[in-house]
Design a protein around this motif. Structure first.
Motif, PDB file in Angstrom:
ATOM      1  N   TRP A   1      11.500 -34.328 -28.743  1.00 42.13           N
ATOM      2  CA  TRP A   1      10.945 -33.020 -28.380  1.00 42.13           C
ATOM      3  C   TRP A   1      10.925 -32.852 -26.858  1.00 42.13           C
ATOM      4  O   TRP A   1      11.237 -31.775 -26.349  1.00 42.13           O
TER       5      TRP A   1
ATOM      6  N   PHE B   1       9.809 -26.176 -28.619  1.00 37.66           N
ATOM      7  CA  PHE B   1       9.994 -27.598 -28.335  1.00 37.66           C
ATOM      8  C   PHE B   1       8.872 -28.143 -27.453  1.00 37.66           C
ATOM      9  O   PHE B   1       8.423 -29.286 -27.642  1.00 37.66           O
TER      10      PHE B   1
ATOM     11  N   LEU C   1       5.883 -28.641 -29.731  1.00 41.98           N
ATOM     12  CA  LEU C   1       6.053 -29.835 -30.561  1.00 41.98           C
ATOM     13  C   LEU C   1       5.844 -31.108 -29.745  1.00 41.98           C
ATOM     14  O   LEU C   1       5.278 -32.099 -30.242  1.00 41.98           O
TER      15      LEU C   1
END
Length: 309
Positions: A196, A49, A52
């Motif tokens: 994200w 995450f 991203l």
């Protein structure tokens, strides 16, 4: 977008969550120390995450967004992780069946209450008898599946000096917090704008807690033969489970906490029944008999009432 169009994505998230649970069980078995296993499972989530977010940093929240964020919003991941801690601490004392039955029932009923009273930023819908009847059916279905789960007796309590039923209130609280954590995560996403970034912020405290507990309680440690038995897919268990958290970030405010958690739990349990029936991912093979199939049918009827009404 019509809320019903999101249902397939939520069902897929529930399926992946069930796969992640089985993969986590295998990881815990090989790494011996449950806190080490949890750390290994959750660390890739934060890495993915965070990566991203670095690749897709827009949109970013303004100071006004941050100022309006409820204080509890960043704790959604921690609230959901309480059920994980409960499993680590209590499942061997009360049995897998009662633990899962109590946790999921508390989750369902709490979700319906959140929707009814409009708590934590949800739009209150008031008391609607049909969704609550659906919640009751789901609780009944869970109890049938739990009864048919191996290891749900209290024989494991022998010798530890504690009646497992005394732990039931704590398990119920864990299930309720699991439902609340989904809503808090949605609030976090609303404040931080970037999903994200919100997912990273949600999981960071969880990883910190698991790593800290492992450093404080580093024993037992796995032997070399234990580590050699770890398959490549086992450390990915956290990532499959994280899909459900991310789905909550995106969808719970659109479909409602009751429908979201009901769909997620139903897909989770039906997949779990299939994994047990076919003995997949290293699970002990348990035939899906009348009790399990009947419970699954009742749960599907319950989620129809929650979703439609």
């Amino acid at each position: 977008m019509t809320a019903a169009l999101l249902y397939p994505f939520i069902i897929v998230a529930g399926i992946l969550q069930a796969l992640g649970n089985s993969m986590n069980a295998q990881l815990r078995g090989h790494l011996v120390n449950p806190f080490l296993a949890a750390s290994v499972s959750f660390l890739p989530i934060v890495f993915v995450f965070a990566t991203l977010f670095l690749v897709m940093p827009a949109p970013l929240p303004s100071m006004e967004n941050l100022a309006s964020m409820p204080w509890y919003a960043p704790l959604g991941g921690v609230a959901g992780a309480v059920a994980v801690f409960g499993g680590l601490a209590f499942v061997d004392k009360v049995g897998a069946g009662p633990f899962n039955g109590l946790t999921l029932t508390a989750n369902i009923l709490t979700s319906l209450a959140l929707d009814a009273f409009g708590m934590f930023g949800l739009q209150g819908g008031g008391f609607k008898p049909m969704p609550w009847l659906g919640g009751l059916l789901m609780a009944i279905g869970v109890s049938f599946i739990a009864r048919a789960t191996p290891g749900d007796t209290h024989e494991q309590d022998a010798g530890h000096g504690l009646d497992g039923r005394l732990l039931y209130p704590f398990i119920v609280v864990a299930g309720a917090l699991q439902a609340i954590g989904v809503v808090w995560n949605a609030q976090l996403r609303g404040a931080l704008l970037n999903p994200w970034l919100a997912a990273t912020v949600s999981f960071l405290p969880v990883v910190f807690v698991f790593v800290l507990v492992f450093l404080l309680l580093p024993k037992p440690l796995p032997q070399r033969t234990d580590v050699e038995g770890v398959r490549w897919w086992m450390p990915l268990a956290g990532l499959t489970g994280a899909v459900a958290v991310f789905a909550g970030l995106l969808f719970v405010d659109k479909v409602g906490a009751g429908a979201f958690n009901g769909l997620l739990i139903t897909a989770n349990l039906l997949t779990s029944v299939a994994l047990d029936h076919f003995g997949l991912l290293g699970m002990k093979q348990v035939t899906a008999g009348p009790s399990r199939l009947g419970g699954a049918t009742v749960m599907v009827a319950g989620i129809v009432l929650i979703s439609v009404f």
